[in-house]
Scaffold this motif. Structure first.
Motif, PDB file in Angstrom:
ATOM      1  N   TRP A  46       0.800  -1.224   0.000  1.00 19.05           N
ATOM      2  CA  TRP A  46       0.000   0.000   0.000  1.00 19.05           C
ATOM      3  C   TRP A  46       0.837   1.281   0.000  1.00 19.05           C
ATOM      4  O   TRP A  46       0.409   2.288  -0.548  1.00 19.05           O
ATOM      5  N   LEU A  47       1.978   1.268   0.667  1.00 20.59           N
ATOM      6  CA  LEU A  47       2.730   2.496   0.889  1.00 20.59           C
ATOM      7  C   LEU A  47       3.884   2.644  -0.105  1.00 20.59           C
ATOM      8  O   LEU A  47       4.592   1.669  -0.377  1.00 20.59           O
ATOM      9  N   PRO A  48       4.098   3.860  -0.605  1.00 21.12           N
ATOM     10  CA  PRO A  48       5.287   4.095  -1.434  1.00 21.12           C
ATOM     11  C   PRO A  48       6.544   3.763  -0.630  1.00 21.12           C
ATOM     12  O   PRO A  48       6.543   3.861   0.611  1.00 21.12           O
ATOM     13  N   ALA A  49       7.613   3.395  -1.306  1.00 21.10           N
ATOM     14  CA  ALA A  49       8.830   2.918  -0.646  1.00 21.10           C
ATOM     15  C   ALA A  49       9.346   3.894   0.411  1.00 21.10           C
ATOM     16  O   ALA A  49       9.658   3.488   1.536  1.00 21.10           O
ATOM     17  N   GLN A  50       9.418   5.171   0.075  1.00 19.77           N
ATOM     18  CA  GLN A  50       9.936   6.147   1.025  1.00 19.77           C
ATOM     19  C   GLN A  50       9.040   6.235   2.267  1.00 19.77           C
ATOM     20  O   GLN A  50       9.534   6.291   3.395  1.00 19.77           O
ATOM     21  N   MET A  51       7.737   6.232   2.073  1.00 16.35           N
ATOM     22  CA  MET A  51       6.823   6.291   3.210  1.00 16.35           C
ATOM     23  C   MET A  51       6.901   5.002   4.034  1.00 16.35           C
ATOM     24  O   MET A  51       6.813   5.037   5.262  1.00 16.35           O
ATOM     25  N   PHE A  52       7.076   3.859   3.370  1.00 15.33           N
ATOM     26  CA  PHE A  52       7.201   2.591   4.083  1.00 15.33           C
ATOM     27  C   PHE A  52       8.434   2.616   4.979  1.00 15.33           C
ATOM     28  O   PHE A  52       8.379   2.182   6.136  1.00 15.33           O
ATOM     29  N   LEU A  53       9.541   3.139   4.469  1.00 16.77           N
ATOM     30  CA  LEU A  53      10.760   3.223   5.282  1.00 16.77           C
ATOM     31  C   LEU A  53      10.576   4.167   6.468  1.00 16.77           C
ATOM     32  O   LEU A  53      11.020   3.863   7.580  1.00 16.77           O
ATOM     33  N   LYS A  54       9.906   5.288   6.253  1.00 12.51           N
ATOM     34  CA  LYS A  54       9.601   6.198   7.365  1.00 12.51           C
ATOM     35  C   LYS A  54       8.704   5.506   8.384  1.00 12.51           C
ATOM     36  O   LYS A  54       8.881   5.654   9.596  1.00 12.51           O
ATOM     37  N   MET A  55       7.729   4.744   7.880  1.00 11.56           N
ATOM     38  CA  MET A  55       6.833   4.014   8.765  1.00 11.56           C
ATOM     39  C   MET A  55       7.612   3.011   9.621  1.00 11.56           C
ATOM     40  O   MET A  55       7.333   2.831  10.807  1.00 11.56           O
ATOM     41  N   LEU A  56       8.617   2.368   9.024  1.00 14.93           N
ATOM     42  CA  LEU A  56       9.428   1.407   9.784  1.00 14.93           C
ATOM     43  C   LEU A  56      10.186   2.087  10.921  1.00 14.93           C
ATOM     44  O   LEU A  56      10.330   1.517  12.007  1.00 14.93           O
ATOM     45  N   VAL A  57      10.657   3.312  10.692  1.00 17.21           N
ATOM     46  CA  VAL A  57      11.351   4.055  11.750  1.00 17.21           C
ATOM     47  C   VAL A  57      10.370   4.381  12.881  1.00 17.21           C
ATOM     48  O   VAL A  57      10.673   4.161  14.060  1.00 17.21           O
ATOM     49  N   VAL A  58       9.189   4.869  12.533  1.00 16.41           N
ATOM     50  CA  VAL A  58       8.165   5.170  13.541  1.00 16.41           C
ATOM     51  C   VAL A  58       7.773   3.890  14.283  1.00 16.41           C
ATOM     52  O   VAL A  58       7.630   3.891  15.509  1.00 16.41           O
ATOM     53  N   MET A  59       7.635   2.789  13.546  1.00 17.91           N
ATOM     54  CA  MET A  59       7.286   1.502  14.149  1.00 17.91           C
ATOM     55  C   MET A  59       8.366   1.065  15.144  1.00 17.91           C
ATOM     56  O   MET A  59       8.055   0.594  16.240  1.00 17.91           O
ATOM     57  N   ALA A  60       9.625   1.216  14.770  1.00 15.74           N
ATOM     58  CA  ALA A  60      10.715   0.797  15.650  1.00 15.74           C
ATOM     59  C   ALA A  60      10.727   1.616  16.942  1.00 15.74           C
ATOM     60  O   ALA A  60      10.914   1.064  18.034  1.00 15.74           O
ATOM     61  N   ILE A  61      10.509   2.917  16.826  1.00 17.73           N
ATOM     62  CA  ILE A  61      10.472   3.766  18.019  1.00 17.73           C
ATOM     63  C   ILE A  61       9.270   3.395  18.901  1.00 17.73           C
ATOM     64  O   ILE A  61       9.417   3.194  20.112  1.00 17.73           O
ATOM     65  N   ALA A  62       8.096   3.278  18.277  1.00 19.58           N
ATOM     66  CA  ALA A  62       6.891   2.905  19.044  1.00 19.58           C
ATOM     67  C   ALA A  62       7.053   1.514  19.652  1.00 19.58           C
ATOM     68  O   ALA A  62       6.668   1.286  20.808  1.00 19.58           O
TER      69      ALA A  62
END
Length: 162
Positions: A95-111
């Protein structure tokens, strides 16, 4: 990017699916296969509604999902991630563009780190050190909702909720 009510409905459905994933992971420490499959199978509708071309658009999304699956399946094999988490992340990659997916992974790791610390402390204070199971689907869903927030906000504006 053509923003239509259909796109908004699909994004809203994905948001609801993420909330369900988080709730079931909290309750049962499990994310159901039917939910992950539904998220993955709805992605082509989203691609079509967004006007994504087969090449390179759809190919990039599928490649991103394959890469995500390989990385997170390796983490599953090392017993650092659950199978439902791997499938949910793979489905989100569709669903997510590659750049947004990578940003999401950073937010996921912090959360996920915060969630792990909080639940770890809670288990230790309750003397349940051997029973620590972190519902990481909560961090995945939260990060996914964060990534979708611009589209969700636009959808609420479009239907007059904001």
């Amino acid at each position: 990017m053509q923003e239509t009510i259909f796109v908004y409905a699909l994004v809203a459905a994905l948001a609801i699916a993420l909330l369900i994933a988080a709730a079931t992971d909290i309750r049962r420490r499990q994310i159901d296969n039917w939910l992950n499959a539904g998220i993955a199978l709805a992605a082509p509708l989203y691609w079509w509604a967004q006007g994504l071309t087969l090449w390179p658009g759809v190919a990039i999304q599928i490649g991103l999902a394959v890469a995500a699956f390989l990385v997170f399946a390796a983490m599953f094999a090392l017993k650092v991630m659950g199978g439902g988490d791997v499938k949910l992340l793979t489905a989100l990659a569709l669903w997510l563009p590659a750049q947004m997916f990578l940003k999401m992974l950073v937010v996921m790791a912090i959360a996920g780190g915060v969630l792990t610390i909080v639940l770890g402390m809670w288990h230790i204070t309750r003397r349940r050190r051997d029973q620590i199971k972190i519902p990481y689907g909560v961090a995945i869903a939260g990060a996914g909702l964060w990534a979708l927030s611009p589209q969700l906000t636009a959808a609420m504006h479009a239907v007059g909720l904001q």
